[in-house]
Design a protein around this motif. Structure first.
Motif, mmCIF file in Angstrom:
data_model
loop_
_atom_site.group_PDB
_atom_site.id
_atom_site.type_symbol
_atom_site.label_atom_id
_atom_site.label_comp_id
_atom_site.label_asym_id
_atom_site.label_seq_id
_atom_site.Cartn_x
_atom_site.Cartn_y
_atom_site.Cartn_z
ATOM 1 N N LEU A 629 53.672 30.875 75.434
ATOM 2 C CA LEU A 629 53.114 31.701 74.319
ATOM 3 C C LEU A 629 52.197 30.756 73.497
ATOM 4 C CD1 LEU A 629 56.142 33.515 73.124
ATOM 5 C CD2 LEU A 629 54.684 34.220 74.447
ATOM 6 N N PRO A 630 51.103 31.518 73.083
ATOM 7 C CA PRO A 630 50.019 30.600 72.413
ATOM 8 C C PRO A 630 50.254 30.238 70.853
ATOM 9 C CG PRO A 630 49.550 32.921 72.297
ATOM 10 C CD PRO A 630 50.538 32.874 73.087
ATOM 11 N N PHE A 631 51.404 29.599 70.373
ATOM 12 C CA PHE A 631 51.855 29.091 69.261
ATOM 13 C C PHE A 631 52.345 27.705 69.498
ATOM 14 C CE2 PHE A 631 54.827 32.340 69.743
ATOM 15 C CZ PHE A 631 56.070 31.525 69.357
ATOM 16 N N THR A 632 52.311 26.752 68.441
ATOM 17 C CA THR A 632 53.059 25.764 68.415
ATOM 18 C C THR A 632 54.640 25.895 67.771
ATOM 19 O OG1 THR A 632 51.090 24.414 68.018
ATOM 20 C CG2 THR A 632 53.159 23.310 67.280
ATOM 21 N N LEU A 683 48.556 30.056 64.524
ATOM 22 C CA LEU A 683 49.102 28.861 63.463
ATOM 23 C C LEU A 683 48.952 29.520 62.149
ATOM 24 C CD1 LEU A 683 46.200 27.776 62.563
ATOM 25 C CD2 LEU A 683 46.722 26.202 64.722
ATOM 26 N N ASP A 684 49.275 28.789 61.155
ATOM 27 C CA ASP A 684 48.963 28.989 59.628
ATOM 28 C C ASP A 684 47.600 28.717 59.375
ATOM 29 O OD1 ASP A 684 49.115 29.070 56.892
ATOM 30 O OD2 ASP A 684 50.828 28.302 56.703
ATOM 31 N N TRP A 685 46.771 29.908 59.324
ATOM 32 C CA TRP A 685 45.279 29.773 59.151
ATOM 33 C C TRP A 685 45.087 29.380 57.451
ATOM 34 C CZ3 TRP A 685 43.969 34.859 61.958
ATOM 35 C CH2 TRP A 685 44.186 34.674 63.587
ATOM 36 N N GLN A 686 45.950 29.956 56.719
ATOM 37 C CA GLN A 686 45.690 29.482 55.361
ATOM 38 C C GLN A 686 45.800 28.477 55.114
ATOM 39 O OE1 GLN A 686 48.072 32.232 53.026
ATOM 40 N NE2 GLN A 686 47.416 31.512 51.110
ATOM 41 N N GLU A 687 46.663 27.463 55.503
ATOM 42 C CA GLU A 687 46.952 26.043 55.236
ATOM 43 C C GLU A 687 45.916 25.242 56.148
ATOM 44 O OE1 GLU A 687 48.892 22.799 53.820
ATOM 45 O OE2 GLU A 687 49.069 24.778 53.298
ATOM 46 N N ILE A 695 40.435 16.082 58.296
ATOM 47 C CA ILE A 695 40.773 16.119 59.821
ATOM 48 C C ILE A 695 42.018 16.912 59.971
ATOM 49 C CG2 ILE A 695 41.010 15.081 61.930
ATOM 50 C CD1 ILE A 695 39.499 12.549 60.668
ATOM 51 N N VAL A 696 41.720 17.890 60.658
ATOM 52 C CA VAL A 696 43.034 18.931 61.011
ATOM 53 C C VAL A 696 43.471 18.807 62.585
ATOM 54 C CG1 VAL A 696 43.944 21.236 60.821
ATOM 55 C CG2 VAL A 696 42.143 20.333 59.143
ATOM 56 N N ASN A 697 44.859 18.343 62.607
ATOM 57 C CA ASN A 697 45.419 18.590 64.034
ATOM 58 C C ASN A 697 46.097 19.750 64.021
ATOM 59 O OD1 ASN A 697 46.631 18.366 66.137
ATOM 60 N ND2 ASN A 697 48.275 16.626 65.586
ATOM 61 N N LEU A 698 45.364 20.796 65.075
ATOM 62 C CA LEU A 698 45.896 22.170 64.967
ATOM 63 C C LEU A 698 47.291 22.327 65.755
ATOM 64 C CD1 LEU A 698 42.444 24.079 66.177
ATOM 65 C CD2 LEU A 698 43.467 23.652 63.745
ATOM 66 N N LYS A 699 47.669 21.056 66.273
ATOM 67 C CA LYS A 699 49.204 21.023 66.724
ATOM 68 C C LYS A 699 50.303 20.405 65.909
ATOM 69 C CE LYS A 699 47.740 21.318 71.601
ATOM 70 N NZ LYS A 699 47.943 20.443 73.031
ATOM 71 N N SER A 700 49.680 20.286 64.414
ATOM 72 C CA SER A 700 50.592 19.571 63.842
ATOM 73 C C SER A 700 51.664 20.772 63.289
ATOM 74 C CB SER A 700 49.806 19.343 62.127
ATOM 75 O OG SER A 700 50.748 19.206 61.103
ATOM 76 N N ALA A 701 52.884 20.086 63.229
ATOM 77 C CA ALA A 701 54.079 20.896 62.789
ATOM 78 C C ALA A 701 53.962 21.705 61.655
ATOM 79 C CB ALA A 701 55.407 20.017 62.975
ATOM 80 N N LYS A 702 53.014 21.085 60.793
ATOM 81 C CA LYS A 702 52.856 21.751 59.444
ATOM 82 C C LYS A 702 52.173 22.975 59.351
ATOM 83 C CE LYS A 702 51.741 20.265 54.629
ATOM 84 N NZ LYS A 702 51.011 19.235 53.937
ATOM 85 N N GLY A 704 52.208 24.752 62.376
ATOM 86 C CA GLY A 704 52.769 25.582 63.609
ATOM 87 C C GLY A 704 54.181 26.113 63.014
ATOM 88 N N SER A 705 54.852 27.306 63.977
ATOM 89 C CA SER A 705 56.165 27.680 63.768
ATOM 90 C C SER A 705 57.163 26.499 64.149
ATOM 91 C CB SER A 705 56.073 28.865 64.474
ATOM 92 O OG SER A 705 55.325 29.670 64.267
#
Length: 837
Positions: A629-632, A683-687, A695-702, A704-705
């Motif tokens: 599935l395409p989400f963290t 992921l959380d697009w608003q955050e 610098i944004v890590n798109l795999k950050s737990a912050k 993701g789910s």
């Protein structure tokens, strides 16, 4: 928060956030255990009160102590989940606890002297002398009737013996186990208590007082022996205790103290225990005094009934006076071992007494010669008439006649008119003339209800329940209390007697059957049925004879037990906090222990709903899921949520999910009917937008789910685009503890589009058995008090709904699309909810 506690909390928050999360989960599980135990204890207390189960007051005291302990742990567990947030609840609980302790407590037991008093002194000292000695003291002072000489060892002497030998606690422990229907166990308990008392030491102050009194009776040629008789407080009053206690005759000086202990122990004979309990008296309310009287060498003895209702020919005519006589003392009369000689006398208007004719008025004793000459019989009948006039009610009088012909008064107590207390409940119960519709459930609240079947599945349907309904449903939500006046009975496939509503039903006398599988399909809407809550049976049609056979009790018997029990139940049982969204759902509005239990359970679930803070610090050390599935997804395992081989891995796959709840969610999210857009990272697009300046890590737990999981618990936060969903669920072996809560909010579409999607989700969830509540673009849904299998099936359903609803808020620009989408979304859920593969 004190400084030590504050330091511990913040040190864990800053340095060990994962441990803080585990501690919170552990406190939540403890809260659920204490919640279940509290409701069980609450049900036990209500069963005693509302069914009139005869128990000793020490059973109630024991249950209240256990309830206070469990509730203290319940509140403490909630406080541990979020320290100091619930201080108002702790304060309110402590106030209620103090009131409950006062309600259950009996007055302090007086052990102060005097330990011996005269019969004349007993006339004005009923709490010291007991009923029998007090009445004799009154008559000694107010009449010329002769009594044997004697004295009284007071009730405070008996209390002092128990206190000195530390017997009160073990006696209460044993009495708390009494079931008066279990005869072998009752006799066993009786023997244990009797042995405790007869083996006890008599306190020196009592020994000295008795010895001094005996010295006053000594004469040079003294050969007197004694009758040592029971004289308990409460005896020979409203409750006679006739023949329940023990007396010993012809006791020597040397044996007097042992006989005294035997009389004290006689208070705990099996029949005396059972009688006292049925009278609604606590053990402490009936302390035993002992009446010590000189033995009389009796040629005859017996009783006088100042009115003998069994000989009344015409109900409105006054009953005759009856004099019963046997040879020797009257013991053989009252124990039924000797046939008495009986003399009856009729009152005349001028106060004189006429003897009834010989054929109906006199029956000779077995010896063939009369025991009493006519003058003696008439004199004794005169005693009955004068004592009734003096005391203001019919009397039961014990007498004896010595070898010189002198008659002596031994006892006097109110006479119960048996014709006025006939109990017809012992008649044989006729069979019910029709075959049952349903059997096999459990009685959660007794009674018989007749009404029309009404099937309800959702909150809205409950609110539409018509008056006079037999409500049939799958579980027992507490909100049923709001419509209780419309119900004749409730039949439920799930639920338990420990549920909130079962408690309320018992309070209002509403019959409730739980655990009656198949009820929602076997009972048809609109059919008339009769519900037997005593036997947990549902019959077709209207059986008025069954309702008449078991009329609902509307008042509790007016006994001291019932009065105290009512005060206890008022502090324990009523449920006032029903709706968690209401303005009064606050600690200061808790008016009963039930309210505290309800509030604590609800807030415990709320705390788990916000398990991980916005910073996500608690997810340090989480494992990342590498799936299709395409989400963290980051996972914290609280124990049993992942397989053993996942322990030392930072990245895991869905094959290493051990928790059935986590597997259920993954099954729903990966269902074939759920479409995931290729190349789109969920992921959380608003955050992410907020953090775009850095610098944004798109795999950050912050972003993701994440999931916090145990074997039978799941907390899942799903972050998809501009909306989020929270799933919090427990699915274990206790259906009453199981729940699934779901929160859904936000979106990237217009506000109106978001509201349409919210209506879609709400309608589908309501169809699936959830209760829902919407506020703006926030939806809260709950599915609770069901089996683990039902709860897990709804987890799959919620996950499918969540997957299918992604991005719909961007498209739903018309209300016309909602109905079609609802029906479309139901299709993949039917098999899931029905349990089909």
């Amino acid at each position: 928060m004190n400084l030590v506690r504050q330091w511990r909390y913040w040190s864990r928050f800053l340095f060990f956030p994962g441990q803080l999360l585990r501690d919170k989960y552990r406190s939540f599980r403890e809260l659920l255990q204490h919640d279940r135990k509290c409701l069980e204890l609450l049900s036990d207390l209500e069963a005693i009160h509302y069914t009139g189960t005869p128990v000793d007051w020490s059973r109630v005291t024991r249950l209240v102590v256990a309830l206070r302990w469990s509730m203290s742990n319940l509140v403490r567990s909630l406080d541990a989940m979020h320290p100091d947030r619930y201080l108002p609840l702790i304060d309110r609980f402590q106030q209620l606890e103090q009131q409950l302790q006062q309600a259950v407590s009996l007055p302090a037991e007086d052990t102060a002297p005097p330990y011996v008093i005269t019969l004349a002194e007993a006339a004005s000292a009923a709490p010291l002398a007991g009923g029998k000695a007090h009445q004799l003291g009154v008559l000694l002072n107010r009449t010329e009737l002769i009594q044997p000489q004697g004295f009284v060892i007071t009730a405070t002497a008996g209390r002092l013996l128990l206190a000195t030998n530390r017997l009160r606690e073990p006696i209460d422990e044993l009495l708390g186990e009494v079931d008066i229907t279990d005869t072998p166990r009752l006799h066993s308990i009786s023997r244990e208590i009797v042995d405790l008392i007869t083996g006890a030491e008599i306190p020196p102050p009592v020994l000295d007082a008795v010895s001094s009194r005996l010295d006053q009776f000594q004469r040079p040629s003294h050969t007197t022996s004694w009758a040592v008789r029971s004289s308990a407080v409460g005896e020979d009053g409203v409750f006679s205790f006739a023949g329940q206690y023990q007396s010993l005759l012809s006791v020597t000086d040397a044996d007097l103290l042992d006989a005294y202990k035997t009389v004290l122990a006689g208070k705990y004979r099996p029949e005396a225990i059972a009688y006292r309990i049925r009278c609604g008296l606590a053990d402490q309310e009936t302390p035993m005094a002992a009446l010590i009287m000189e033995m009389v060498e009796a040629r005859a003895g017996g009783v006088i009934y100042s009115r003998d209702p069994e000989q009344r020919d015409v109900p409105d005519d006054p009953a005759p006076i009856a004099v019963y006589a046997v040879a020797g003392l009257g013991a053989s009369l009252v124990d039924g071992s000797a046939a008495p000689e009986i003399h009856h006398f009729i009152r005349q208007p001028d106060g004189t007494l006429d003897t009834l004719d010989t054929t109906t008025a006199s029956r000779k004793a077995d010896s063939g010669s009369p025991l009493l000459d006519p003058a003696t019989a008439r004199r004794l009948a005169g005693w009955g008439q004068s004592l009734e006039n003096l005391l203001g009610s019919p009397q039961d009088i014990e007498w004896c006649q010595d070898e010189t012909g002198r008659c002596l008064l031994l006892q006097c107590r109110p006479l119960l008119d048996r014709q006025e207390t006939t109990d017809a409940t012992g008649t044989d119960t006729p069979p019910v003339p029709v075959q049952p519709l349903l059997i096999g459930g459990l009685s959660a609240a007794p009674g018989v209800g007749i009404g029309v079947v009404y099937l309800a599945e959702t909150g809205d349907q409950l609110q539409e329940t018509p008056p006079g309904s037999v409500l049939v449903l799958t579980h027992l939500p507490p909100t049923l209390a709001a419509i209780i006046d419309r119900l004749q009975a409730v039949v439920c496939e799930g639920g338990s007697r420990a549920s909130h509503f079962a408690t309320i039903a018992r309070e209002f006398g509403l019959p409730v059957i739980t655990g009656l599988q198949g009820a929602t399909t076997a009972l048809r809407q609109g059919d008339m049925v009769t519900v037997d809550g005593w036997s947990a049976i549902v019959y077709p049609g209207r059986l008025d004879t069954l309702a008449e056979r078991y009329p609902q009790r509307t008042t509790i018997l007016a006994t001291p037990f019932a009065e105290r029990m009512g005060a206890v139940i008022d502090l324990v049982s009523p449920l006032h906090l029903v709706d968690p969204t209401a303005s009064n759902f606050r600690p200061q509005h808790c008016r009963s222990m039930h309210d505290v239990i309800r509030y604590s359970h609800e807030k415990g679930m709320t705390e788990m709903f916000s398990l991980v803070g916005r910073s996500g610090r608690e997810l340090s050390g989480a494992k990342r899921v590498d799936g299709e599935l395409p989400f963290t997804l980051s996972i914290i395992d609280l124990g049993g949520g992942l397989t053993m081989d996942a322990a030392h891995r930072r990245t895991i796959t869905p094959k290493q999910f051990a928790s059935p709840l986590l597997r259920a969610c993954w099954r729903g999210l990966s269902h074939p009917d759920v479409t995931w857009h290729e190349g789109l990272l969920y992921l959380d697009w608003q955050e992410a937008d907020r953090m775009a300046g850095g610098i944004v890590n798109l795999k950050s737990a912050k972003l993701g789910s994440y999931a916090v999981v145990a074997r039978d618990y799941l907390h899942l936060m799903l972050r998809f685009g501009y909306h989020f969903a929270i799933i919090d669920s427990l699915a274990g072996d206790e259906p009453e503890a199981n729940y699934l809560t779901f929160r859904f909010k936000g979106g990237g579409g217009s506000y109106d589009n978001r509201l349409r999607r919210l209506r879609l989700v709400s309608d589908v969830l309501t169809w699936a058995g959830f209760s829902t509540h919407a506020h703006g673009d926030l939806l809260d849904a709950r599915f609770d008090r069901r089996s683990a299998a039902e709860t897990i099936s709804r987890l799959v359903a919620v996950s499918i709904i969540q997957g299918k609803c992604q991005l719909l808020d961007m498209k739903m620009d018309s209300d016309d699309s909602i109905a079609a989408l609802v029906e479309s979304m139901k299709k993949p859920l039917i098999a899931v909810i029905d349990g089909s593969p």
